[in-house]
Design a protein around this motif. Structure first.
Motif, PDB file in Angstrom:
ATOM      1  N   VAL A  56       1.592   1.017 -74.491  1.00 40.10           N
ATOM      2  CA  VAL A  56       2.442   0.946 -73.321  1.00 40.10           C
ATOM      3  C   VAL A  56       3.893   1.141 -73.770  1.00 40.10           C
ATOM      4  O   VAL A  56       4.278   0.669 -74.851  1.00 40.10           O
ATOM      5  N   GLN A  95       5.584  -5.671 -69.068  1.00 46.89           N
ATOM      6  CA  GLN A  95       4.660  -4.637 -68.589  1.00 46.89           C
ATOM      7  C   GLN A  95       3.341  -5.314 -68.251  1.00 46.89           C
ATOM      8  O   GLN A  95       2.794  -6.087 -69.052  1.00 46.89           O
ATOM      9  N   ASP A  96       2.813  -5.050 -67.035  1.00 47.92           N
ATOM     10  CA  ASP A  96       1.519  -5.587 -66.638  1.00 47.92           C
ATOM     11  C   ASP A  96       0.406  -4.641 -67.074  1.00 47.92           C
ATOM     12  O   ASP A  96       0.542  -3.417 -66.974  1.00 47.92           O
ATOM     13  N   ILE A  97      -0.691  -5.207 -67.542  1.00 46.44           N
ATOM     14  CA  ILE A  97      -1.833  -4.425 -68.022  1.00 46.44           C
ATOM     15  C   ILE A  97      -3.110  -5.001 -67.423  1.00 46.44           C
ATOM     16  O   ILE A  97      -3.112  -6.106 -66.865  1.00 46.44           O
ATOM     17  N   SER A  98      -4.214  -4.260 -67.531  1.00 38.10           N
ATOM     18  CA  SER A  98      -5.486  -4.739 -66.979  1.00 38.10           C
ATOM     19  C   SER A  98      -6.645  -4.142 -67.754  1.00 38.10           C
ATOM     20  O   SER A  98      -6.490  -3.173 -68.521  1.00 38.10           O
ATOM     21  N   GLN A 108     -10.849  -1.365 -75.876  1.00 38.60           N
ATOM     22  CA  GLN A 108      -9.776  -0.856 -75.010  1.00 38.60           C
ATOM     23  C   GLN A 108      -8.414  -0.944 -75.710  1.00 38.60           C
ATOM     24  O   GLN A 108      -7.469  -1.564 -75.215  1.00 38.60           O
ATOM     25  N   ARG A 111      -0.088  -9.485 -69.341  1.00 36.68           N
ATOM     26  CA  ARG A 111       1.340  -9.128 -69.327  1.00 36.68           C
ATOM     27  C   ARG A 111       1.850  -9.157 -70.759  1.00 36.68           C
ATOM     28  O   ARG A 111       1.491 -10.044 -71.539  1.00 36.68           O
ATOM     29  N   THR A 131      -1.399  -7.980 -79.504  1.00 36.52           N
ATOM     30  CA  THR A 131      -0.432  -6.888 -79.589  1.00 36.52           C
ATOM     31  C   THR A 131      -0.091  -6.632 -81.042  1.00 36.52           C
ATOM     32  O   THR A 131      -0.022  -7.556 -81.854  1.00 36.52           O
ATOM     33  N   TRP A 158      -7.780  -5.547 -76.038  1.00 37.30           N
ATOM     34  CA  TRP A 158      -8.525  -6.696 -75.537  1.00 37.30           C
ATOM     35  C   TRP A 158      -9.639  -7.030 -76.518  1.00 37.30           C
ATOM     36  O   TRP A 158     -10.115  -6.165 -77.266  1.00 37.30           O
ATOM     37  N   TYR A 161      -1.675  -2.495 -77.825  1.00 34.50           N
ATOM     38  CA  TYR A 161      -2.374  -3.751 -77.524  1.00 34.50           C
ATOM     39  C   TYR A 161      -3.860  -3.462 -77.394  1.00 34.50           C
ATOM     40  O   TYR A 161      -4.284  -2.324 -77.220  1.00 34.50           O
ATOM     41  N   GLN A 206      -4.944   0.402 -76.441  1.00 37.02           N
ATOM     42  CA  GLN A 206      -4.072   1.290 -75.684  1.00 37.02           C
ATOM     43  C   GLN A 206      -2.616   1.020 -76.062  1.00 37.02           C
ATOM     44  O   GLN A 206      -2.315   0.064 -76.787  1.00 37.02           O
ATOM     45  N   THR A 227      -6.309  -9.329 -65.938  1.00 34.89           N
ATOM     46  CA  THR A 227      -4.918  -8.880 -65.864  1.00 34.89           C
ATOM     47  C   THR A 227      -4.129  -9.576 -66.967  1.00 34.89           C
ATOM     48  O   THR A 227      -4.410 -10.730 -67.329  1.00 34.89           O
TER      49      THR A 227
END
Length: 321
Positions: free
Chosen positions: A62, A73-76, A58, A35, A95, A50, A48, A60, A33
């Motif tokens: 937001v 914003q929370d991300i996972s 990944q 943020r 990011t 990973w 952002y 993606q 998880t």
């Protein structure tokens, strides 16, 4: 002119299960998880990604709406690790437009041997040999006989043409003949073949792989048609006489009474009569039978009333270690 974009600040808030040391009967699922924080300002889209052990993945985006206060914003992210992935790992988060270096968290992963595994042995597998109409969903099934030296629970799955089926569990007892199996559906429209792998996910993870096939043919004409004849092919050690079965499907108007019999290696069985239900489909299965000759045989399905259609197929018997 529009206000300048704000600088997004990433943070990793958690990794589950984090440091792991234990038995891996199947890949261990991980979840991270994070943020992203953005100062007050205009609406902005932030990209952002990973990074696991130096490999970005990944990527993606937001969206942040406009706001007069700092925004978050929370991300996972999810992934799996298995036995070959033991050791230290580093998870990072970056990011676009943010810090030049990723924020990072370290964790360790180690699979330990299963304590006191049972000794399992494969006796045989039964795989479908489908012959029939290929105009819809075909139901297929495979079965395996596994013996154990002590009472134990196994976790297993069938992998059909590389696609894993659901993981299931079964309690085995020594000296007891107990088959495990599963079914799946196919939408094949032309004849073909594939492979079925049976995997035990604990007890040292033994596997067994066999072929299967399907042959597409036109339905037999008449009031009652045989749309499927599916004997089971035997692949095993032939320590005992091969033990096989066959399935069949009729299509007929609802309410029709179908009298039929199986003919196994030239020997007719007792005739049976069943009524076709509202769906217009009647599925039947032969009793299991032994094949002491330990070689290929033939099975036929005969309708004894209506237009008396008949279908016949070979069921393979393969003795191997």
């Amino acid at each position: 002119s529009p206000p300048p974009a704000q600088k997004p600040v990433p943070q990793i808030t958690g990794i589950t299960p984090g440091d792991y040391e234990g038995y891996c009967d199947e890949p261990i699922g991980y979840q991270a998880t994070g943020r992203i924080t953005l100062a007050a300002g205009a609406a902005q889209q932030v990209t952002y990604w990973w990074i696991l052990d130096g490999r970005p993945w990944q990527r993606q985006t937001v969206d942040f709406p406009a706001g007069s206060r700092p925004r978050t914003q929370d991300i996972s992210a999810t992934w799996t690790l298995d036995t070959p992935n033991g050791g230290s790992h580093t998870l990072g988060l970056m990011t676009e437009g943010g810090p030049s270096e990723p924020v990072e968290r370290d964790f360790t992963f180690r699979c330990t041997p299963e304590p006191n595994p049972a000794t399992l042995s494969f006796q045989y597998m039964l795989a479908p040999v489908h012959t029939g109409v290929c105009d819809g969903w075909m139901s297929q099934r495979a079965e395996a006989l596994v013996m154990t030296d002590r009472e134990t629970d196994i976790r297993y799955r069938f992998v059909v043409d590389g696609t894993p089926q659901p993981v299931r569990s079964e309690r085995l007892r020594p000296g007891i003949t107990q088959k495990v199996g599963d079914f799946w559906y196919s939408q094949a429209r032309t004849s073909g073949s594939g492979n079925i792998r049976f995997e035990v996910l604990n007890h040292n993870k033994p596997t067994y792989t066999v072929p299967y096939s399907w042959t597409c043919k036109a339905a037999t004409p008449g009031t009652v048609s045989i749309t499927e004849l599916r004997p089971m092919a035997y692949y095993g050690n032939c320590a005992t006489d091969p033990y096989v079965t066959a399935h069949g499907t009729f299509k007929a108007p609802a309410g029709s009474e179908v009298t039929y019999r199986w003919v196994i290696d030239g020997k007719p069985t007792e005739a049976k009569t069943h009524k076709v239900e509202s769906g217009g489909i009647l599925q039947v299965q032969a009793w299991y039978w032994y094949r002491p000759e330990r070689k290929d045989g033939t099975v036929a399905l005969e309708v004894l009333n209506h237009d008396q259609p008949k279908a016949e197929a070979v069921y393979p018997v393969n003795c191997r270690t």
